[in-house]
Design a protein around this motif. Sequence first.
Motif, short mmCIF file in Angstrom:
data_model
loop_
_atom_site.label_atom_id
_atom_site.label_comp_id
_atom_site.label_asym_id
_atom_site.label_seq_id
_atom_site.Cartn_x
_atom_site.Cartn_y
_atom_site.Cartn_z
N ALA A 105 0.85 -1.19 0.00
CA ALA A 105 0.00 0.00 0.00
C ALA A 105 0.88 1.24 0.00
O ALA A 105 1.62 1.49 0.96
CB ALA A 105 -0.92 -0.01 1.21
N GLY A 106 0.82 2.00 -1.08
CA GLY A 106 1.57 3.25 -1.18
C GLY A 106 0.67 4.43 -0.87
O GLY A 106 -0.45 4.28 -0.39
N THR A 107 1.18 5.62 -1.15
CA THR A 107 0.45 6.83 -0.77
C THR A 107 0.66 7.96 -1.76
O THR A 107 1.73 8.08 -2.37
CB THR A 107 0.88 7.30 0.63
N VAL A 108 -0.33 8.80 -1.89
CA VAL A 108 -0.22 10.02 -2.70
C VAL A 108 0.88 10.92 -2.18
O VAL A 108 1.48 11.69 -2.93
CB VAL A 108 -1.57 10.76 -2.73
N ASP A 109 1.20 10.80 -0.88
CA ASP A 109 2.22 11.66 -0.28
C ASP A 109 3.61 11.43 -0.87
O ASP A 109 4.50 12.25 -0.69
CB ASP A 109 2.29 11.42 1.24
N SER A 110 3.79 10.32 -1.58
CA SER A 110 5.10 10.03 -2.17
C SER A 110 5.42 10.89 -3.39
O SER A 110 6.57 10.96 -3.81
CB SER A 110 5.18 8.55 -2.56
N TYR A 111 4.43 11.53 -3.96
CA TYR A 111 4.67 12.35 -5.14
C TYR A 111 5.41 13.65 -4.78
O TYR A 111 5.31 14.14 -3.66
CB TYR A 111 3.34 12.71 -5.82
N PRO A 112 6.16 14.20 -5.74
CA PRO A 112 6.87 15.47 -5.49
C PRO A 112 5.91 16.59 -5.12
O PRO A 112 4.80 16.65 -5.64
CB PRO A 112 7.55 15.76 -6.84
N LYS A 113 6.37 17.47 -4.23
CA LYS A 113 5.54 18.58 -3.80
C LYS A 113 5.15 19.48 -4.97
O LYS A 113 4.04 20.00 -5.03
CB LYS A 113 6.29 19.41 -2.75
N LYS A 116 2.80 18.50 -11.19
CA LYS A 116 1.64 19.01 -11.90
C LYS A 116 0.46 18.08 -11.63
O LYS A 116 0.64 16.88 -11.43
CB LYS A 116 1.93 19.09 -13.40
N PHE A 117 -0.73 18.66 -11.63
CA PHE A 117 -1.93 17.87 -11.37
C PHE A 117 -2.77 17.75 -12.63
O PHE A 117 -2.80 18.66 -13.44
CB PHE A 117 -2.74 18.52 -10.24
N PRO A 118 -3.44 16.61 -12.79
CA PRO A 118 -3.47 15.45 -11.90
C PRO A 118 -2.14 14.68 -11.93
O PRO A 118 -1.41 14.72 -12.92
CB PRO A 118 -4.61 14.60 -12.46
N LEU A 119 -1.85 13.99 -10.82
CA LEU A 119 -0.59 13.28 -10.66
C LEU A 119 -0.54 12.04 -11.56
O LEU A 119 -1.46 11.23 -11.56
CB LEU A 119 -0.42 12.86 -9.21
N LYS A 120 0.57 11.91 -12.30
CA LYS A 120 0.76 10.76 -13.17
C LYS A 120 1.94 9.93 -12.67
O LYS A 120 2.95 10.47 -12.22
CB LYS A 120 1.03 11.22 -14.61
N GLU A 121 1.83 8.61 -12.79
CA GLU A 121 2.85 7.71 -12.28
C GLU A 121 4.24 7.99 -12.87
O GLU A 121 5.25 7.83 -12.17
CB GLU A 121 2.47 6.25 -12.57
N GLU A 122 4.29 8.44 -14.12
CA GLU A 122 5.60 8.68 -14.74
C GLU A 122 6.35 9.86 -14.14
O GLU A 122 7.55 10.03 -14.37
CB GLU A 122 5.46 8.87 -16.26
N ASN A 277 -4.29 11.20 -11.76
CA ASN A 277 -4.66 10.67 -13.06
C ASN A 277 -4.85 9.17 -12.84
O ASN A 277 -3.92 8.49 -12.39
CB ASN A 277 -3.55 10.94 -14.09
N VAL A 278 -6.02 8.64 -13.14
CA VAL A 278 -6.32 7.24 -12.80
C VAL A 278 -6.45 6.36 -14.05
O VAL A 278 -7.02 5.26 -14.00
CB VAL A 278 -7.60 7.15 -11.95
N ASN A 279 -5.88 6.80 -15.16
CA ASN A 279 -5.98 6.04 -16.40
C ASN A 279 -5.32 4.66 -16.29
O ASN A 279 -5.83 3.67 -16.83
CB ASN A 279 -5.36 6.82 -17.56
N ARG A 280 -4.17 4.62 -15.60
CA ARG A 280 -3.45 3.34 -15.50
C ARG A 280 -4.26 2.31 -14.73
O ARG A 280 -4.28 1.13 -15.10
CB ARG A 280 -2.07 3.55 -14.85
#
Length: 308
Positions: A105-113, A116-122, A277-280
């Motif tokens: 279980a990961g978290t949105v908090d791991s993304y860079p501060k 850009k939004f929406p957050l993409k895994e890449e 971004n929830v496409n994946r």
Amino acid sequence: MKKKILITGGAGFLGKSLVNKLKKNKKYQLFCPTRKEYDLFNSSSVKKLFKEIGNIYCVIHLASDHGGLYYNIRNQGSIYYHNIIMNSHLIHFSMLNKVKKFISAGTVDSYPKKSKFPLKEENFWDGYPEPTSAPYAFSKKMMLVQGDAYKNQYSFNHTQLLFMNLYGPNDDFDEKNCHVIPSIINKIDTAKKNKKSSIKLYGTGRQKREFLFIDDAANALIKSINYSGKNNKINIGTGETIEIKLLAKKIKKIMNFDGHIEWDKTAESGIHKKNFNVNRSKKDLNFNVKTSLEEGLKKTIDWYYEKN
């Protein structure tokens, strides 16, 4: 023969929802050890756990040390240490025991501060996370590093689901540690009981957040058990945001509270906006959210009243 699934944190918020759903699936045999039975901070205890269960097909690792914004700020050192040790032990012994699938279980908090939004895994590795939650975030990110290293050397199969803010029945309603939705519910209930005409919430109320109902999160975990694709991290959320002021109004309405909300604008509000971004997740897991925010809030508040 049923496939054995080891779930850490099975008695926790997300764990309870997952276990309730998996119990209905006759293909799996579940093992949900408690901290008293096996100490995940101790390598000998983890080694014993895997040996005594034997032939584990999948590990779903949900156990962690974390809380709301202010808990994470106050306990940065212990949060990092506890999670790093526990995560490392579980991945290592899963590899040694030839576990076919490891899900964390990961978290949105791991993304860079500054993402850009929406957050993409890449864009996951493009910068430093929000400092208030960085120790917790990096303990999750290091599982991806370890998982990739073990994949390259040992053909280890690890997928991390990056969860948006979760809410629902069985959430933590401790005033010192809870997240925003339980906090608002708590404060409104207290105000009503004490016949107060107002409550105080922290921040400006303008920050925007995305919320995912707990049963939807559990469904995503179940879908990932048989996922064998190349992507090691997948965003799990609704993709939609709501301003905290509007969220508070929705909760007020459901709870029939006519009082006023005061906003403490001097308090730390965290990052301004979070959404995925929830496409994946739709493509890789065929995952779609089933619970609307209004429905989820009502279920959460109903559960809260039943327990209080």
